[in-house]
Design a protein around this motif. Sequence first.
Motif, PDB file in Angstrom:
ATOM      1  N   VAL A 245       9.069  -3.679  13.028  1.00  0.00           N
ATOM      2  CA  VAL A 245       9.810  -3.924  14.261  1.00  0.00           C
ATOM      3  C   VAL A 245      10.569  -5.236  14.123  1.00  0.00           C
ATOM      4  CG1 VAL A 245       9.658  -4.040  16.782  1.00  0.00           C
ATOM      5  CG2 VAL A 245       7.867  -2.875  15.488  1.00  0.00           C
ATOM      6  N   ASP A 246      11.838  -5.240  14.536  1.00  0.00           N
ATOM      7  CA  ASP A 246      12.595  -6.489  14.464  1.00  0.00           C
ATOM      8  C   ASP A 246      12.464  -7.268  15.775  1.00  0.00           C
ATOM      9  OD1 ASP A 246      14.464  -5.517  16.323  1.00  0.00           O
ATOM     10  OD2 ASP A 246      15.906  -4.913  14.786  1.00  0.00           O
ATOM     11  N   PRO A 247      12.976  -8.491  15.865  1.00  0.00           N
ATOM     12  CA  PRO A 247      12.788  -9.302  17.079  1.00  0.00           C
ATOM     13  C   PRO A 247      13.412  -8.708  18.334  1.00  0.00           C
ATOM     14  CG  PRO A 247      13.417 -10.696  15.225  1.00  0.00           C
ATOM     15  CD  PRO A 247      13.593  -9.279  14.779  1.00  0.00           C
ATOM     16  N   PHE A 248      14.329  -7.757  18.189  1.00  0.00           N
ATOM     17  CA  PHE A 248      14.977  -7.144  19.348  1.00  0.00           C
ATOM     18  C   PHE A 248      14.203  -5.930  19.854  1.00  0.00           C
ATOM     19  CE2 PHE A 248      18.106  -8.757  16.286  1.00  0.00           C
ATOM     20  CZ  PHE A 248      18.510  -9.889  16.978  1.00  0.00           C
ATOM     21  N   GLY A 249      13.122  -5.567  19.136  1.00  0.00           N
ATOM     22  CA  GLY A 249      12.316  -4.421  19.532  1.00  0.00           C
ATOM     23  C   GLY A 249      12.758  -3.115  18.910  1.00  0.00           C
ATOM     24  N   THR A 250      13.623  -3.181  17.903  1.00  0.00           N
ATOM     25  CA  THR A 250      14.072  -1.980  17.210  1.00  0.00           C
ATOM     26  C   THR A 250      13.057  -1.619  16.133  1.00  0.00           C
ATOM     27  OG1 THR A 250      16.356  -2.690  17.567  1.00  0.00           O
ATOM     28  CG2 THR A 250      16.000  -0.886  16.020  1.00  0.00           C
ATOM     29  N   VAL A 251      12.701  -0.343  16.072  1.00  0.00           N
ATOM     30  CA  VAL A 251      11.656   0.127  15.163  1.00  0.00           C
ATOM     31  C   VAL A 251      12.298   0.837  13.974  1.00  0.00           C
ATOM     32  CG1 VAL A 251       9.599   1.576  14.948  1.00  0.00           C
ATOM     33  CG2 VAL A 251      10.094   0.403  17.112  1.00  0.00           C
ATOM     34  N   TRP A 252      11.784   0.532  12.795  1.00  0.00           N
ATOM     35  CA  TRP A 252      12.290   1.110  11.550  1.00  0.00           C
ATOM     36  C   TRP A 252      11.111   1.610  10.729  1.00  0.00           C
ATOM     37  CZ3 TRP A 252      17.609   0.297  11.628  1.00  0.00           C
ATOM     38  CH2 TRP A 252      18.063  -0.745  12.447  1.00  0.00           C
ATOM     39  N   GLN A 253      11.325   2.673   9.976  1.00  0.00           N
ATOM     40  CA  GLN A 253      10.245   3.168   9.125  1.00  0.00           C
ATOM     41  C   GLN A 253      10.818   4.055   8.011  1.00  0.00           C
ATOM     42  OE1 GLN A 253       7.598   5.597  11.515  1.00  0.00           O
ATOM     43  NE2 GLN A 253       8.907   7.364  11.342  1.00  0.00           N
TER      44      GLN A 253
END
Length: 999
Positions: A245-253
């Motif tokens: 998760v990045d600081p903006f709350g975007t989730v990646w996987q």
Amino acid sequence: MQVATRIIVAVALIMFTACSKKQSQSEEHSPEASLADLKVYDGLEVTLFASEPMFSNPTNMDIDARGRVWVCEAYNYRNQYNPKNPVKKEGDRIMILEDTDGDGKADNSKVFYQGTDINAALGICVLGNKVIVSCSPNVFVFTDENGDDVPDKKEILFQGIKGVQHDHAIHAFLFGPDGRLYFNMGNEGVLLVNAKGDTVRDVHGNKVVSNGKPYRDGMALRCNLDGSDVEVIGNNFRNNYELTVDPFGTVWQSDNDDDGNKATRINYVMEAGNFGYKDEMTGASWYKRRTNVEKEIPFRHWHLNDPGVVPNLLQTGAGSPTGITMYEGTMLPQIFQGQLIHAEPGHNVVRSYTITNDGAGYKAEIVNILEGQNDQWFRPADVTIAPDGSLFVADWYDPGVGGHQVADVDRGRIYRIAKPKAGYTISPSDVSTPEGAVQALISPNAATRYTGWNALASFGEQAEQSLAKLWTSENLRHRAQALWLLTRLPNKADIYLAQASADKESDIRIAAIRIAKLLKRDILPVAAKLANDSSAQVRREVALALCGNATPEAAALWTQLALQYNGNDRWYLEALGIGAAQTEDLYFNSWKQKVGKDWSTVPNRDIVWRSRSKNAMPLLAELIKSSDEREMLRYYRAFDFHKDPLKQTVLTQLVQQTQGDKVLYALKHMDASKLKMTPPVMTALNKVLEQYKGELQYVELVSLFKLQRHADDLLQIGIHYPDSVKGKEAIKALLDWDRTDLIDKILSSPNRDEGQAMIKALWPYMYDKKTIAIMEDVMMDTSKEMELRKLAVKTFGGPWESEDRLLLLAKEKKIPITLQAAAAGVFQTAWRATLREEAAKYLRLPGSKEGTSLPTVSILVDKTGDAAKGKAVFKTICSSCHRLNNEGVEFGPDLSEISDKLPKEAIYTAILYPDQGISFGYEGWRIKLADGSSAFGRIISETEDKIDVQYMNNSQTVLKENILSRTKLESSLMPSNLQAIMTEQELVDLVEYLSTLKK
């Protein structure tokens, strides 16, 4: 002097050659050798932080705020599939590795916990004095209350997760910038149960179960620190190994495909998105036929042409994606800062995916950080960032990609990537003051960020000044981290949300929307303010935030967003679809009223295609009427995602109002079980059946409408076209209708070609008990030809259900002696090593010239033969069928370079069980001629008027005008008892010789 030197070198070479293979391999795969093989990105240095015997087989790791590396071992990983591997009876371990002198190398190793309950744990997350360990079926929270690195308490956070000892199950947890835990589980996880034993219901009231109601297969999730308020933020993944998760709350996987389809991918996890591993409505696998199917398998794999599937950020081809992280440090070069870093053991590489904006979504490019150049054992399993910003890489180190067939359990490495000569001295953050806690909050290390976040949250209003200073800084990512905490302060949320929603940076505005949702604020004022935002990504987030809001105001805002769709942004379109998911009719009607007669413009056609509103279906029908043969497929596929009974009415109208293939597809997309069969539909159906009789379309419609009066037609299609889709589907329909009487009739007839064809058509369905029973009857029927019975045995290979049944028959001594070699061949090529070992106990294996049964292939492989003697065996026995270095007979495959293609085990299997793997182009054929004779052998050439057939060194030409039929044989032309004319030692010598044949 030079002569003496040469003599010394020659002697040294002889001595080196005489060393054992084990010693050679040990040197080749030593930590020093593997480190020397690595290539790191320019300007960086890779060093060995730790290796065996400190630990082995690292699956996942985390680094605490002191810079210590915590490692999950998997020494006992899937030992049921790897019986040769040793086992630690005490169970696997959680290790703590520490560099006490700051030289970048671990000099202290200790066991935090060991037990069989964490065998092959696949995730670890260190949060202060708590350690979350993911190991299906459980997620444990260990608490070290006194700081002695020994857990004082072990509690269950979640349980009941399926996929025990399976890497498609539960994975690592991560602390997010919003104070919640993020985690995921693959398609074998199935369900989530809380500590009380209750199936978890998410914040929307849905059970967290992958049964399609509503979630399918793998999921990405988040929850509070205590496990409450679980939310599924994305579903329908396969093996989504880890997320970040990045600081903006975007989730990646990352997500792994069905092996071999070159479809591994990286996802931006759009909230509430469906990511297309299975058919959203039916759960069908990607390879099942569907309308408007994607041309290429890597895209077909994820149902990317279907409405309701979120696109992939990046598809990375073949691979085996594992650990992933977001780099928040500054030690690595600028190109990696604020970017994803990912471990890809299948490619022996650690990569970064540099992300840039792309409409309402993103795109990415690959930049390699660390590569194994020649050592294929480099298997990076995880990546983690230390407090100083250096990158740590856990290397499973194995000849395979870890997983089911792990071959080495003793080795494992951890590498550190940093600036050259950078020491590793970590000073823990002082979080006793808000200023110190802020510094911890912006650490590149996740565990340190947690301590800072936790301290700032506990300071409350005392932290505002320090956080506000961070909020006004130049660093965008740091500002976002401050915002999540500032909006938690009493009576301050609205102030900072107002500032954030008006911020010049789109990522901050996106964070504001997410925070408003988290705080359960009325989303409409924020949505109204941002509905016309210049950033498509912000508007995307507004659309997602409207989901479930059944007010006219929300519908008007959604319409406003939909009017800005440009017709070329799938991310935006899917966000609109997700936003309308629970209020389809309300939102669609609002939009339709606004666009009026312009509903059929190019962008608006996409809105209609994606909508699940019942009122979109008549418009789909209008688009079909005016579209060409290719475009119509897209709109017909959209009908599959509608449930309202209106669908049958609209499709019935299309049957009556269109011509040609448009009628066919209207019929194909009806729900036959709910259809009222009117005379016009029946007339159209009969016309189409007559038009396509004998074709796949015919089989599909007969099966769909359950027209059992056509059963005999399906039977004929099945036995005449057993290798085709239509043949196999025809027989599947008979199975579904329980018409085994027709199947048995063919299998009992004297026509062996038809019997073989029926078995081939049934073969794909050996996962079904009904089909297994049919094949078992054929296998046991002594009145049937041996060739047919052997073919029936061969069909048991592949599906676990049929393999397990064959093993049970072997244990019960029910497999006839004459079929035991065929059964052994099935087990020898089985994927599960334990199956091969177990079956060997009960089956009589092929016999040698001495008249005794040969040992198992696994034992033969370990024997050493004499290659020179093996060459003589080849000339005597094999050269009459095979060429080698331009000598011999070209009847079977050329063996000049066989060792480049097959390892020893596969060579033994090819000799002992030739029916299990027939090379392409070397299949046998039986050709019936008009005069009653037959030709038998390999087809070596074919023209318009004749066929040339070869059997060993004899050949004949057959005129096509004299051919009645030809049937491809499922048994090899190579003698099935070749080993019987060799002694065991001659066989070992032969394989030793063949294993030397390389380019």
